[in-house]
Scaffold this motif. Structure first.
Motif, PDB file in Angstrom:
ATOM      1  N   ALA A 130       0.906  -1.233  -0.174  1.00 35.33           N
ATOM      2  CA  ALA A 130       0.136   0.085   0.019  1.00 35.33           C
ATOM      3  C   ALA A 130       0.964   1.213   0.066  1.00 35.33           C
ATOM      4  CB  ALA A 130      -0.787  -0.061   1.115  1.00 35.33           C
ATOM      5  N   GLY A 131       0.959   1.875  -1.102  1.00 39.43           N
ATOM      6  CA  GLY A 131       1.697   3.026  -1.431  1.00 39.43           C
ATOM      7  C   GLY A 131       1.524   3.914  -2.524  1.00 39.43           C
ATOM      8  N   CYS A 132       2.061   4.990  -2.574  1.00 39.81           N
ATOM      9  CA  CYS A 132       1.718   5.958  -3.658  1.00 39.81           C
ATOM     10  C   CYS A 132       2.474   5.759  -5.122  1.00 39.81           C
ATOM     11  CB  CYS A 132       2.052   7.446  -3.544  1.00 39.81           C
ATOM     12  SG  CYS A 132       3.942   7.543  -3.249  1.00 39.81           S
ATOM     13  N   GLY A 133       3.359   4.649  -4.996  1.00 40.84           N
ATOM     14  CA  GLY A 133       4.100   4.445  -6.108  1.00 40.84           C
ATOM     15  C   GLY A 133       5.473   5.151  -6.200  1.00 40.84           C
ATOM     16  N   GLY A 134       5.631   6.117  -5.546  1.00 36.65           N
ATOM     17  CA  GLY A 134       7.040   6.815  -5.333  1.00 36.65           C
ATOM     18  C   GLY A 134       8.320   6.020  -5.221  1.00 36.65           C
ATOM     19  N   CYS A 135       8.089   4.820  -4.601  1.00 35.00           N
ATOM     20  CA  CYS A 135       9.497   3.858  -4.123  1.00 35.00           C
ATOM     21  C   CYS A 135       9.646   3.338  -5.587  1.00 35.00           C
ATOM     22  CB  CYS A 135       9.060   3.119  -3.154  1.00 35.00           C
ATOM     23  SG  CYS A 135       9.164   3.958  -1.545  1.00 35.00           S
ATOM     24  N   GLU A 136       8.592   2.697  -6.432  1.00 34.27           N
ATOM     25  CA  GLU A 136       8.779   2.214  -7.708  1.00 34.27           C
ATOM     26  C   GLU A 136       9.478   3.179  -8.587  1.00 34.27           C
ATOM     27  OE1 GLU A 136       8.279  -0.902  -8.482  1.00 34.27           O
ATOM     28  OE2 GLU A 136       7.089  -1.437  -6.648  1.00 34.27           O
ATOM     29  N   GLU A 137       9.029   4.561  -8.739  1.00 34.63           N
ATOM     30  CA  GLU A 137       9.652   5.413  -9.518  1.00 34.63           C
ATOM     31  C   GLU A 137      11.097   5.676  -9.133  1.00 34.63           C
ATOM     32  OE1 GLU A 137       8.510   7.008 -11.868  1.00 34.63           O
ATOM     33  OE2 GLU A 137       6.376   6.338 -11.814  1.00 34.63           O
ATOM     34  N   SER A 138      11.411   5.704  -7.641  1.00 37.82           N
ATOM     35  CA  SER A 138      12.850   5.868  -7.282  1.00 37.82           C
ATOM     36  C   SER A 138      13.538   4.718  -7.729  1.00 37.82           C
ATOM     37  CB  SER A 138      12.799   5.959  -5.611  1.00 37.82           C
ATOM     38  OG  SER A 138      12.664   4.473  -5.222  1.00 37.82           O
ATOM     39  N   ILE A 139      13.143   3.829  -8.076  1.00 38.17           N
ATOM     40  CA  ILE A 139      14.040   2.551  -8.658  1.00 38.17           C
ATOM     41  C   ILE A 139      14.366   2.932 -10.197  1.00 38.17           C
ATOM     42  CG2 ILE A 139      14.178   0.084  -9.350  1.00 38.17           C
ATOM     43  CD1 ILE A 139      12.485  -0.628  -7.057  1.00 38.17           C
ATOM     44  N   LEU A 140      13.086   3.614 -10.733  1.00 36.80           N
ATOM     45  CA  LEU A 140      13.532   3.982 -12.178  1.00 36.80           C
ATOM     46  C   LEU A 140      14.337   5.279 -12.300  1.00 36.80           C
ATOM     47  CD1 LEU A 140       9.929   3.691 -13.315  1.00 36.80           C
ATOM     48  CD2 LEU A 140      11.631   2.193 -13.889  1.00 36.80           C
ATOM     49  N   ASP A 141      14.505   5.784 -11.221  1.00 32.77           N
ATOM     50  CA  ASP A 141      15.305   7.081 -11.179  1.00 32.77           C
ATOM     51  C   ASP A 141      16.893   6.541 -11.050  1.00 32.77           C
ATOM     52  OD1 ASP A 141      13.355   8.837 -11.317  1.00 32.77           O
ATOM     53  OD2 ASP A 141      12.892   9.333  -9.115  1.00 32.77           O
ATOM     54  N   LEU A 142      17.123   5.385 -11.037  1.00 28.26           N
ATOM     55  CA  LEU A 142      18.606   4.909 -11.086  1.00 28.26           C
ATOM     56  C   LEU A 142      19.246   5.305 -12.278  1.00 28.26           C
ATOM     57  CD1 LEU A 142      18.191   1.530  -8.925  1.00 28.26           C
ATOM     58  CD2 LEU A 142      19.499   3.851  -8.289  1.00 28.26           C
ATOM     59  N   GLY A 143      18.292   5.467 -13.203  1.00 28.52           N
ATOM     60  CA  GLY A 143      18.616   5.857 -14.707  1.00 28.52           C
ATOM     61  C   GLY A 143      19.751   4.865 -15.275  1.00 28.52           C
ATOM     62  N   GLU A 144      20.756   5.117 -15.822  1.00 28.06           N
ATOM     63  CA  GLU A 144      21.743   4.390 -16.443  1.00 28.06           C
ATOM     64  C   GLU A 144      22.173   3.350 -15.858  1.00 28.06           C
ATOM     65  OE1 GLU A 144      24.613   6.917 -18.014  1.00 28.06           O
ATOM     66  OE2 GLU A 144      23.431   7.823 -19.889  1.00 28.06           O
ATOM     67  N   TYR A 145      22.202   3.417 -14.203  1.00 27.29           N
ATOM     68  CA  TYR A 145      22.621   2.360 -13.531  1.00 27.29           C
ATOM     69  C   TYR A 145      21.698   1.060 -13.672  1.00 27.29           C
ATOM     70  CZ  TYR A 145      24.185  -0.238  -9.780  1.00 27.29           C
ATOM     71  OH  TYR A 145      24.796  -1.412  -8.625  1.00 27.29           O
ATOM     72  N   LEU A 146      20.801   1.286 -13.990  1.00 25.04           N
ATOM     73  CA  LEU A 146      19.777   0.245 -14.133  1.00 25.04           C
ATOM     74  C   LEU A 146      20.502  -0.744 -15.197  1.00 25.04           C
ATOM     75  CD1 LEU A 146      16.110   1.481 -14.242  1.00 25.04           C
ATOM     76  CD2 LEU A 146      16.972  -0.124 -12.416  1.00 25.04           C
ATOM     77  N   LEU A 147      21.031  -0.384 -16.352  1.00 23.12           N
ATOM     78  CA  LEU A 147      21.601  -1.094 -17.347  1.00 23.12           C
ATOM     79  C   LEU A 147      22.642  -1.855 -16.849  1.00 23.12           C
ATOM     80  CD1 LEU A 147      21.555   1.520 -20.223  1.00 23.12           C
ATOM     81  CD2 LEU A 147      20.019  -0.221 -19.649  1.00 23.12           C
ATOM     82  N   ASP A 148      23.476  -1.156 -16.074  1.00 21.53           N
ATOM     83  CA  ASP A 148      24.622  -1.892 -15.262  1.00 21.53           C
ATOM     84  C   ASP A 148      24.145  -3.072 -14.189  1.00 21.53           C
ATOM     85  OD1 ASP A 148      26.558  -0.160 -16.349  1.00 21.53           O
ATOM     86  OD2 ASP A 148      26.589   1.352 -14.631  1.00 21.53           O
ATOM     87  N   LEU A 149      22.986  -2.558 -13.600  1.00 18.36           N
ATOM     88  CA  LEU A 149      22.349  -3.789 -12.829  1.00 18.36           C
ATOM     89  C   LEU A 149      22.093  -4.860 -13.513  1.00 18.36           C
ATOM     90  CD1 LEU A 149      21.308  -4.205 -10.033  1.00 18.36           C
ATOM     91  CD2 LEU A 149      19.323  -3.322 -10.441  1.00 18.36           C
ATOM     92  N   ILE A 150      21.494  -4.979 -14.767  1.00 17.81           N
ATOM     93  CA  ILE A 150      21.004  -5.911 -15.597  1.00 17.81           C
ATOM     94  C   ILE A 150      22.278  -6.974 -15.623  1.00 17.81           C
ATOM     95  CG2 ILE A 150      20.304  -6.697 -17.659  1.00 17.81           C
ATOM     96  CD1 ILE A 150      18.816  -4.060 -17.980  1.00 17.81           C
ATOM     97  N   ASP A 151      23.578  -6.269 -15.877  1.00 16.95           N
ATOM     98  CA  ASP A 151      24.684  -7.404 -16.030  1.00 16.95           C
ATOM     99  C   ASP A 151      25.151  -8.154 -14.675  1.00 16.95           C
ATOM    100  OD1 ASP A 151      25.215  -6.801 -18.681  1.00 16.95           O
ATOM    101  OD2 ASP A 151      26.448  -5.171 -18.456  1.00 16.95           O
ATOM    102  N   LYS A 152      24.540  -7.531 -13.526  1.00 20.82           N
ATOM    103  CA  LYS A 152      24.979  -8.075 -12.127  1.00 20.82           C
ATOM    104  C   LYS A 152      23.798  -8.771 -11.513  1.00 20.82           C
ATOM    105  CE  LYS A 152      28.291  -4.258 -11.974  1.00 20.82           C
ATOM    106  NZ  LYS A 152      28.566  -2.853 -11.478  1.00 20.82           N
ATOM    107  N   ALA A 153      22.590  -8.707 -11.886  1.00 21.93           N
ATOM    108  CA  ALA A 153      21.578  -8.948 -11.115  1.00 21.93           C
ATOM    109  C   ALA A 153      20.400  -9.565 -12.271  1.00 21.93           C
ATOM    110  CB  ALA A 153      20.940  -7.970 -10.321  1.00 21.93           C
ATOM    111  N   ASP A 154      19.708 -10.579 -11.846  1.00 22.72           N
ATOM    112  CA  ASP A 154      18.433 -11.000 -12.546  1.00 22.72           C
ATOM    113  C   ASP A 154      17.347 -10.670 -11.524  1.00 22.72           C
ATOM    114  OD1 ASP A 154      19.627 -12.263 -14.644  1.00 22.72           O
ATOM    115  OD2 ASP A 154      20.204 -14.109 -13.500  1.00 22.72           O
TER     116      ASP A 154
END
Length: 317
Positions: A15-39
């Motif tokens: 139960a929340g506003c969705g801001g925390c999900e947005e904060s993950i997307l705000d990782l920006g380019e690091y999400l691309l690096d994360l794909i190489d290190k995490a499933d």
């Protein structure tokens, strides 16, 4: 050179506003690096991964689960417990999972009255009677809202409303490197926000609070300590580590990073802080200052009512 195995991650929204999900997307380019290190094995808001797929995973198959939002329904309890069973570690992501958050203020009311207000009495429904969604069964709500640790064993906490992406990245880098902090660690600083606030040099040694002002109506300076201007700022009792984002946006601290270590009740600590700034012995004068706070419970327990001493009893099936 043999590559290190990828870590397995799950993310879920209660139960929340969705801001925390947005904060993950705000990782920006690091999400691309994360794909190489995490499933990412389970993240319903971003990928079509079904409940049964999670249920069929072996226990402890997921390395790190990040759960955001307040626990407010029986389904939330079910999902939190399932993710706990499937995960080696669980991190409460954001103020709602950490402390109960703004949805935790619903603990002042019964489930029945909340549903009636939202689906029958809200002013916004006046011109929308024919397209109204059916009201949920109050019996599907938990007795009251809960922080994540009141439902399941929780290993780590990422504070904030929402958590700054820099803090999420710091936690992920620690997890990926296998450098796990002590269980129970709240990511952020070990000192109050005031110690790193960009306005800290403008705070006088003594503040004498005689009038409480509101940001909506006050004409105040962005270059001077808010408390010294009669604006309530929670910086003295709030954990630092948010990069003073609200302060830099000319807003007093609201307290979303929660208490410092060894503080059992954030709201009580905030009341104590404010009381110390009222330099009066006359009870009438003290009362006249306190009466200027329009919603004390909503102010002092905005994010932490659920985990306060008032509401600290655990979940009962």
């Amino acid at each position: 050179m043999k590559k290190s195995p990828k870590i397995k991650i799950a993310m879920y929204w209660l139960a929340g506003c969705g801001g925390c999900e947005e904060s993950i997307l705000d990782l920006g380019e690091y999400l691309l690096d994360l794909i190489d290190k995490a499933d990412i094995l389970f993240w319903p808001i971003a990928a079509d991964i079904k409940y049964d797929a999670l249920k069929d995973m072996p226990d402890n198959h997921i390395d790190f689960s990040f759960i955001n939002g307040t626990v407010r329904t029986l389904d939330h309890v079910k999902m939190a417990r399932l993710l706990r069973r499937k995960s080696k570690t669980v991190t409460a992501h954001g103020s709602c999972a950490h402390l109960g958050g703004v949805p935790g203020l619903s603990g002042f009311y019964s489930s029945e009255s909340l549903v009636k207000k939202a689906y029958e009495e809200a002013p916004s429904l006046a011109d929308n009677k024919t397209t109204r969604d059916p009201a949920p069964d109050p019996q599907q709500l938990t007795e009251r809202p809960y922080a994540l640790s009141q439902i399941i064993d929780t290993d780590y906490y990422l504070p904030g409303c929402p958590t700054p992406p820099e803090l999420i990245k710091s936690a992920l880098l620690s997890f990926i490197a296998g450098e796990l902090p002590q269980k129970g660690t709240v990511f952020g600083e070990k000192k109050a926000l005031c110690s790193t606030c960009p306005l800290t040099d403008t705070r006088p040694d003594k503040i004498d609070l005689k009038k409480i002002r509101r940001v909506q109506t006050a004409d105040y300076s962005p270059d001077r300590c808010f408390l010294d201007q009669g604006l309530i700022c929670m910086g003295p009792v709030t954990r630092g580590g948010c990069f003073s984002q609200c302060i830099k946006a000319n807003m007093p601290c609201r307290g979303c990073f929660g208490p410092l270590d060894n503080v059992s009740d954030y709201g009580a600590k905030a009341v104590s802080m404010l009381s110390s700034l009222i330099d009066e012995n006359d009870i009438k004068k003290i009362t006249s200052v306190i009466d200027q706070i329009p919603d004390p419970a909503g102010l002092f327990y905005r994010y932490s009512l659920t985990s306060s001493i008032i509401k600290k009893q655990g979940y009962r099936d």
